[in-house]
Design a protein around this motif. Structure first.
Motif, PDB file in Angstrom:
ATOM      1  N   ALA A   1       0.837  -1.208   0.000  1.00  0.00           N
ATOM      2  CA  ALA A   1       0.000   0.000   0.000  1.00  0.00           C
ATOM      3  C   ALA A   1       0.868   1.254   0.000  1.00  0.00           C
ATOM      4  N   GLU A   2       1.931   1.191   0.827  1.00  0.00           N
ATOM      5  CA  GLU A   2       2.838   2.341   0.870  1.00  0.00           C
ATOM      6  C   GLU A   2       3.540   2.518  -0.477  1.00  0.00           C
ATOM      7  N   ALA A   3       3.927   1.375  -1.059  1.00  0.00           N
ATOM      8  CA  ALA A   3       4.578   1.456  -2.372  1.00  0.00           C
ATOM      9  C   ALA A   3       3.632   2.025  -3.411  1.00  0.00           C
ATOM     10  N   LEU A   4       2.396   1.557  -3.339  1.00  0.00           N
ATOM     11  CA  LEU A   4       1.398   2.092  -4.270  1.00  0.00           C
ATOM     12  C   LEU A   4       1.152   3.579  -4.017  1.00  0.00           C
ATOM     13  N   ALA A   5       1.101   3.925  -2.713  1.00  0.00           N
ATOM     14  CA  ALA A   5       0.896   5.337  -2.371  1.00  0.00           C
ATOM     15  C   ALA A   5       2.067   6.186  -2.880  1.00  0.00           C
ATOM     16  N   GLU A   6       3.321   5.684  -2.661  1.00  0.00           N
ATOM     17  CA  GLU A   6       4.500   6.412  -3.124  1.00  0.00           C
ATOM     18  C   GLU A   6       4.519   6.518  -4.642  1.00  0.00           C
ATOM     19  N   GLN A   7       4.110   5.395  -5.258  1.00  0.00           N
ATOM     20  CA  GLN A   7       4.038   5.405  -6.719  1.00  0.00           C
ATOM     21  C   GLN A   7       3.006   6.409  -7.216  1.00  0.00           C
ATOM     22  N   SER A   8       1.891   6.451  -6.526  1.00  0.00           N
ATOM     23  CA  SER A   8       0.840   7.414  -6.889  1.00  0.00           C
ATOM     24  C   SER A   8       1.330   8.843  -6.676  1.00  0.00           C
ATOM     25  N   ARG A   9       2.013   9.051  -5.509  1.00  0.00           N
ATOM     26  CA  ARG A   9       2.540  10.394  -5.231  1.00  0.00           C
ATOM     27  C   ARG A   9       3.557  10.803  -6.287  1.00  0.00           C
TER      28      ARG A   9
END
Length: 295
Positions: free
Chosen positions: A43-51
């Motif tokens: 989720a954090e990776a996805l969030a960072e990727q989204s950011r």
């Protein structure tokens, strides 16, 4: 064997069961925690990727806006350059038309100048052949130099009979010239008037001026040359064209110059009277014919 005894024996025979259960619980807990951690990391990776995607999108948007502004500036510069080129093209076209008109006017002026020059040559060919008249032209001007003896008797300002005949032929050409000012200049050598003539002509100024004025009056009154085009000037001995050390040179310096110059509209001579431009004094009235003297 009783049931309780059997149960005790069963427990006594499988002591590993509790540890197995505990291990299973720990493993399950670890698996759950692992899965939970893995899910959080994803989720954090996805969030960072989204950011990061949002940052990249914002950067691309800024770059696109900057490129758009730069393109608009280039378009504006090109439009300004196009407008300037159109203005310069219009100016060049106007200048070309003006230049073409100027060339045509100059060609027409040269044609008229040549026609006048050829006419003067034809009318004055006898005097030109004997050296009494010199004819020249340059820079839109025509100059006619007449030695004094062809117009005047020695020491006299009155026009001789031969001089009148010569000036009639000269006037017939000058009367047809419409775009030139005509300056008639009197010149002498460096010998002062004889003592006998000094009461009438105290210096060469008076003699040169009187001769120029009399030629102007004759051209106006008898030759039909418009007065507004005529100017009389006297230079005395100040503008020699030859040496005064020889009789031939002195004879060349005693002359009347008739100069045809381009007529500037803002400086045209008033038609009310003949202008007398005199160097060194006021033009005297035409003198009665004096006794012949040294000039």
């Amino acid at each position: 064997m009783t049931e309780s005894t059997q149960h005790g024996q069963a427990q006594h025979g499988r002591p590993w069961v509790p540890w197995l259960v505990t291990a299973l619980v720990v493993l399950m807990s670890g698996g759950v925690m692992y899965l939970a951690h893995r899910g959080t990391s994803q989720a954090e990776a996805l969030a960072e990727q989204s950011r990061q995607s949002a940052v990249d999108a914002a950067t691309r948007a800024r770059d696109a806006e900057a490129a758009r502004l730069q393109l608009e500036q280039k378009l504006a510069a090109l439009e300004a350059e196009r407008a300037q080129l159109a203005t310069e093209k219009e100016q060049l076209s106007s200048e070309k038309e003006q230049l073409s008109q100027t060339v045509q006017e100059q060609e027409a002026e040269l044609a008229k100048l040549k026609a006048t020059y050829d006419d003067l040559q034809d009318k004055m060919k006898a005097e030109i052949a004997e050296g009494a008249i010199r004819l020249s032209h340059a820079e839109g001007r025509i100059q006619v130099d007449l030695v004094d003896k062809v117009l005047f008797d020695s020491g006299d300002a009155s026009i001789s009979a031969r001089g009148q005949e010569v000036l009639m032929r000269l006037g017939s050409v000058l009367a047809k010239v419409e775009d030139k000012s005509i300056q008639v200049s009197g010149h002498t050598d460096d010998s002062p008037p004889s003592q006998k003539l000094q009461s009438t002509f105290p210096s060469n100024w008076e003699l040169s001026v009187a001769r120029a004025v009399n030629v102007v009056r004759f051209l106006q009154d008898t030759g039909g040359v418009p007065a507004r085009r005529l100017v009389a000037a006297g230079y005395g001995q100040m503008r020699p064209v030859s040496t005064n050390a020889t009789p031939l040179g002195r004879a060349r310096n005693r002359r009347i110059e008739v100069l045809l110059m381009p007529d500037l509209p803002s400086k045209r001579t008033p038609a009310a009277a003949v202008q007398r431009v005199v160097a060194g004094g006021t033009a005297p009235k035409a003198q009665a014919k004096p006794a012949r003297g040294a000039k």
